[in-house]
Design an enzyme around this catalytic site. Structure first.
Site, PDB file in Angstrom:
ATOM      1  N   SER A  14       0.834  -1.200   0.000  1.00 42.11           N
ATOM      2  CA  SER A  14       0.000   0.000   0.000  1.00 42.11           C
ATOM      3  C   SER A  14       0.870   1.252   0.000  1.00 42.11           C
ATOM      4  O   SER A  14       2.093   1.188   0.108  1.00 42.11           O
ATOM      5  CB  SER A  14      -0.916  -0.002   1.227  1.00 42.11           C
ATOM      6  OG  SER A  14      -0.153  -0.025   2.415  1.00 42.11           O
ATOM      7  N   LYS A  18      -1.374   5.665  -5.537  1.00 40.68           N
ATOM      8  CA  LYS A  18      -2.417   5.545  -6.563  1.00 40.68           C
ATOM      9  C   LYS A  18      -3.223   6.831  -6.676  1.00 40.68           C
ATOM     10  O   LYS A  18      -3.606   7.243  -7.773  1.00 40.68           O
ATOM     11  CB  LYS A  18      -3.357   4.377  -6.240  1.00 40.68           C
ATOM     12  CG  LYS A  18      -2.750   3.002  -6.344  1.00 40.68           C
ATOM     13  CD  LYS A  18      -3.804   1.909  -6.292  1.00 40.68           C
ATOM     14  CE  LYS A  18      -4.646   1.940  -5.035  1.00 40.68           C
ATOM     15  NZ  LYS A  18      -3.871   1.657  -3.801  1.00 40.68           N
ATOM     16  N   LEU A  20      -2.285   9.964  -6.062  1.00 36.42           N
ATOM     17  CA  LEU A  20      -1.512  10.976  -6.786  1.00 36.42           C
ATOM     18  C   LEU A  20      -1.404  10.626  -8.262  1.00 36.42           C
ATOM     19  O   LEU A  20      -1.447  11.511  -9.125  1.00 36.42           O
ATOM     20  CB  LEU A  20      -0.117  11.108  -6.179  1.00 36.42           C
ATOM     21  CG  LEU A  20       0.013  12.006  -4.948  1.00 36.42           C
ATOM     22  CD1 LEU A  20       1.421  11.929  -4.386  1.00 36.42           C
ATOM     23  CD2 LEU A  20      -0.331  13.447  -5.307  1.00 36.42           C
ATOM     24  N   GLU A 141     -10.098   4.842  -8.844  1.00 37.21           N
ATOM     25  CA  GLU A 141      -9.001   4.276  -8.063  1.00 37.21           C
ATOM     26  C   GLU A 141      -9.564   3.224  -7.114  1.00 37.21           C
ATOM     27  O   GLU A 141     -10.472   3.504  -6.337  1.00 37.21           O
ATOM     28  CB  GLU A 141      -8.292   5.376  -7.269  1.00 37.21           C
ATOM     29  CG  GLU A 141      -7.219   4.858  -6.336  1.00 37.21           C
ATOM     30  CD  GLU A 141      -6.752   5.871  -5.307  1.00 37.21           C
ATOM     31  OE1 GLU A 141      -6.022   5.467  -4.378  1.00 37.21           O
ATOM     32  OE2 GLU A 141      -7.136   7.056  -5.404  1.00 37.21           O
ATOM     33  N   ASP A 148      -5.820  -8.471  -1.483  1.00 34.43           N
ATOM     34  CA  ASP A 148      -6.572  -8.277  -0.241  1.00 34.43           C
ATOM     35  C   ASP A 148      -7.970  -8.868  -0.403  1.00 34.43           C
ATOM     36  O   ASP A 148      -8.654  -8.598  -1.402  1.00 34.43           O
ATOM     37  CB  ASP A 148      -6.709  -6.790   0.092  1.00 34.43           C
ATOM     38  CG  ASP A 148      -5.379  -6.126   0.401  1.00 34.43           C
ATOM     39  OD1 ASP A 148      -4.406  -6.864   0.640  1.00 34.43           O
ATOM     40  OD2 ASP A 148      -5.323  -4.882   0.395  1.00 34.43           O
ATOM     41  N   CYS A 381     -11.096  25.561  13.001  1.00 30.76           N
ATOM     42  CA  CYS A 381     -12.088  24.707  13.661  1.00 30.76           C
ATOM     43  C   CYS A 381     -11.821  24.674  15.168  1.00 30.76           C
ATOM     44  O   CYS A 381     -12.046  25.664  15.847  1.00 30.76           O
ATOM     45  CB  CYS A 381     -12.085  23.314  13.034  1.00 30.76           C
ATOM     46  SG  CYS A 381     -13.570  22.354  13.412  1.00 30.76           S
ATOM     47  N   MET A 384      -9.843  27.610  16.317  1.00 26.04           N
ATOM     48  CA  MET A 384     -10.586  28.837  16.594  1.00 26.04           C
ATOM     49  C   MET A 384     -11.252  28.760  17.964  1.00 26.04           C
ATOM     50  O   MET A 384     -11.248  29.730  18.738  1.00 26.04           O
ATOM     51  CB  MET A 384     -11.649  29.084  15.526  1.00 26.04           C
ATOM     52  CG  MET A 384     -12.365  30.425  15.695  1.00 26.04           C
ATOM     53  SD  MET A 384     -14.010  30.541  14.942  1.00 26.04           S
ATOM     54  CE  MET A 384     -15.047  30.018  16.327  1.00 26.04           C
ATOM     55  N   HIS A 518     -13.097  24.872   7.501  1.00 19.28           N
ATOM     56  CA  HIS A 518     -11.820  24.288   7.071  1.00 19.28           C
ATOM     57  C   HIS A 518     -11.421  24.849   5.704  1.00 19.28           C
ATOM     58  O   HIS A 518     -11.705  24.245   4.661  1.00 19.28           O
ATOM     59  CB  HIS A 518     -11.935  22.765   6.995  1.00 19.28           C
ATOM     60  CG  HIS A 518     -11.992  22.093   8.319  1.00 19.28           C
ATOM     61  ND1 HIS A 518     -10.864  21.631   8.977  1.00 19.28           N
ATOM     62  CD2 HIS A 518     -13.041  21.811   9.137  1.00 19.28           C
ATOM     63  CE1 HIS A 518     -11.211  21.092  10.128  1.00 19.28           C
ATOM     64  NE2 HIS A 518     -12.534  21.188  10.251  1.00 19.28           N
ATOM     65  N   GLU A 520      -8.651  24.824   4.266  1.00 18.93           N
ATOM     66  CA  GLU A 520      -7.676  23.992   3.548  1.00 18.93           C
ATOM     67  C   GLU A 520      -8.333  23.111   2.497  1.00 18.93           C
ATOM     68  O   GLU A 520      -7.676  22.690   1.532  1.00 18.93           O
ATOM     69  CB  GLU A 520      -6.875  23.129   4.531  1.00 18.93           C
ATOM     70  CG  GLU A 520      -7.643  22.030   5.243  1.00 18.93           C
ATOM     71  CD  GLU A 520      -8.268  22.464   6.558  1.00 18.93           C
ATOM     72  OE1 GLU A 520      -8.489  21.598   7.424  1.00 18.93           O
ATOM     73  OE2 GLU A 520      -8.562  23.673   6.705  1.00 18.93           O
TER      74      GLU A 520
END
Length: 547
Positions: A14, A18, A20, A141, A148, A381, A384, A518, A520
């Site tokens: 793993s 994948k 990216l 993906e 597995d 979040c 703050m 958020h 980001e």
């Protein structure tokens, strides 16, 4: 053109990248003028990652429609600059939930419900739902590693889809590891051969093999892999380690990866416009300065827990033409005695979101240090909320100020549990209490916010009305609004009805801002988020050495 489907599987182990790889292929195809979307299928039984420990799963990425998803969707959005939604991430848990719901409803007319065809059909429906928006290409993906046991239904479903849709609409890409043994001085292809053998035993013959490696593999190795894995030699590509993840699309382009995909799927052969990516990579490679930002949280031992934060800070650096060096600080280890030493030399401090009391007092000490020492500060979040608690305790003198999440007996719960709010579409009222389930019960998704003029927040956004993504149960207690405002706290962002505080800041500080949402999740390298841009600008303008 009917939607073409590209399925990306992974072998050997793993964390090969994948997500990216899928995002980079998507970026290249979009640069060719194609409409692209990406989906992640996760084999774990959780309905979504919303209740999973960040140390196990990493970041939970939130979409506009309130879906709690895998962090790879963050890569998809950042590379495509397109919003994802619930349909872009399914898990075994969500698939089985749908199947069981249909069985209870009687949809299967008393038939025996089995993995094949019922579960695999539901997986296929999830994949085909992407075509409803008419993309030219949909990349899917498959999480986990070939072999597995939990991934078998997904592999069987994508095997069937080639028969359903036809070979001209489906392409299989297998990402595998080609390790370099320094003692032997050579790459080893045996793990790749066995991984492809496992995939073929399931009934899937990969069309393209993507080899994750430290250095580009040679033509001889490509011939060997092609021979043993039954693919064309020009369908074997290197996925070389890079210093900057935004180099990956350019590396793939140099290898001719996107061109091979276009040929195999008969896609329009327009040359991609990669100038924005070239400019981005060049800016990252040649910064005009550096800033050091401290991320003070409790999940710092697993950097993936703050993946979008990391990338958004990089984007802020790109906007200011500086490199951003990150220092992760464990908030559980911060005390009154060591806080100054722990935060010494930082140009800016960011306290991110999180849950639970563990590490909170260290965050509050951090925020006090940033406020009193005029270090640019950004709280997100829970960050703050901790800023509000710190202000109440140390500026207003409310010594027992706290969040209801941490101390239900506090007489000054400046942060309290939200029990009623509109959903993100403003079409229904959501209601919760302390006994509600944990999964999917927060204020989730994109909500509007009104930004107050003549504030740092408004200076950053440049507009009055914004939309940002939320993921929280607790909110600022409006009973303290007037008292805090009189003590110097500025509430620079509010919900449209004025009932919810979304942004707070201190006007007499170089840059001290906290937001309940958020940001980001809405930053990408081509369009850095305004708050991260201004935070890094403040760190650049007020570095540690000049305070």
């Amino acid at each position: 053109m009917k939607t073409k489907f590209i399925f990306i599987t992974g072998g050997v182990l793993s964390s090969l990248g994948k997500g990216l790889a899928a995002a980079s292929v998507g970026a290249l195809l979009k640069a060719r003028g194609l409409k692209v979307t990406i989906q992640k299928l996760d084999p774990y039984i959780n309905v979504d990652p919303g209740t999973m420990n960040p140390f196990q799963h990493g970041e939970v990425y939130v979409t506009d429609d309130g879906a709690e998803t895998d962090l790879d969707l963050g890569h998809y959005e950042r590379y495509l600059a397109e919003p994802m939604s619930q349909k872009n991430n399914y898990t075994s848990g969500s698939i089985y939930h749908r199947v069981i719901t249909k069985e209870r409803r009687g949809d299967y007319l008393g038939g025996t419900v089995q993995v094949i065809p019922h579960v695999t059909d539901e997986i296929k429906n999830a994949v085909l739902s992407l075509a409803e928006d008419d993309p030219d290409v949909a990349l899917i993906e498959i999480g986990g590693t070939v072999g597995d046991i939990e991934g078998l239904p997904f592999l069987e479903a994508i095997r069937q889809l080639r028969g359903d849709l036809g070979k001209d609409r489906c392409l299989y890409i297998h990402l595998t590891l080609v390790p370099y043994l320094r003692a032997a001085g050579e790459h080893k292809t045996k793990p790749t051969q066995h991984s492809v053998k496992e995939l073929r035993s399931i009934g899937i013959q990969p069309d393209i093999i993507l080899c994750r490696c430290e250095e580009a593999i040679t033509a001889d190795l490509k011939r060997k892999i092609a021979l043993f894995c039954n693919v064309d030699q020009d369908a074997v590509f290197s996925a070389v380690d890079v210093k900057n993840i935004y180099e990956v699309p350019l590396r793939f382009y140099e290898e001719g990866f996107d061109q091979k995909i276009a040929i195999m799927l008969r896609l329009p052969a327009k040359n991609p416009n990669l100038e924005p990516w070239e400019t981005l990579v060049d800016t990252c490679a040649h910064p005009q300065g550096r800033v050091t930002i401290g991320i003070v949280g409790k999940y710092v031992d697993l950097k993936e827990a703050y993946k979008s934060l990391h990338e958004a800070l990089v984007h802020g650096g790109v906007a200011n033409k500086v490199a951003v060096d990150l220092k992760y600080v464990n908030s559980e280890e911060i005390t009154e005695e060591n806080v100054a030493e722990a935060l010494k030399g930082l140009d800016g401090i960011l306290v991110p979101g999180g849950f639970g009391y563990r590490g909170v007092e260290g965050k509050i000490l951090t925020i006090r240090y940033a406020r009193e020492n005029r270090v640019p500060f950004f709280g997100i979040c829970l960050g703050m909320q901790c800023a509000v608690i710190e202000f109440a305790r140390n500026v207003m003198g409310l010594e027992d100020a706290n969040s209801e999440e941490f101390n239900e007996l506090s007489k000054n719960k400046v942060i309290y549990l939200m029990t009623e709010w509109f959903d993100h579409r403003r079409q229904a009222v959501e209601r919760r209490d302390s006994s509600s389930d944990k999964g999917g019960t927060m204020r989730l998704g994109s909500y509007p916010c009104v930004v107050v003029p003549d504030t740092k927040a408004h200076d950053a956004y440049g507009v009055k009305h914004i939309d940002e993504r939320h993921r929280h149960r607790f909110e600022f207690n409006k009973a303290y609004f007037d008292a805090m405002a009189q003590s110097g706290m500025v509430f620079s962002g509010l919900s449209p009805d004025g009932e919810l505080v979304e942004i707070v800041e201190l006007p007499d500080h170089p840059w001290f801002l906290g937001c309940q949402f958020h940001p980001e999740f809405k930053s990408n390298p081509m369009q850095p988020h305004p708050l991260f841009r201004e935070f890094i600008r403040a760190a650049k303008t007020h570095p540690a050495g000049k305070r």
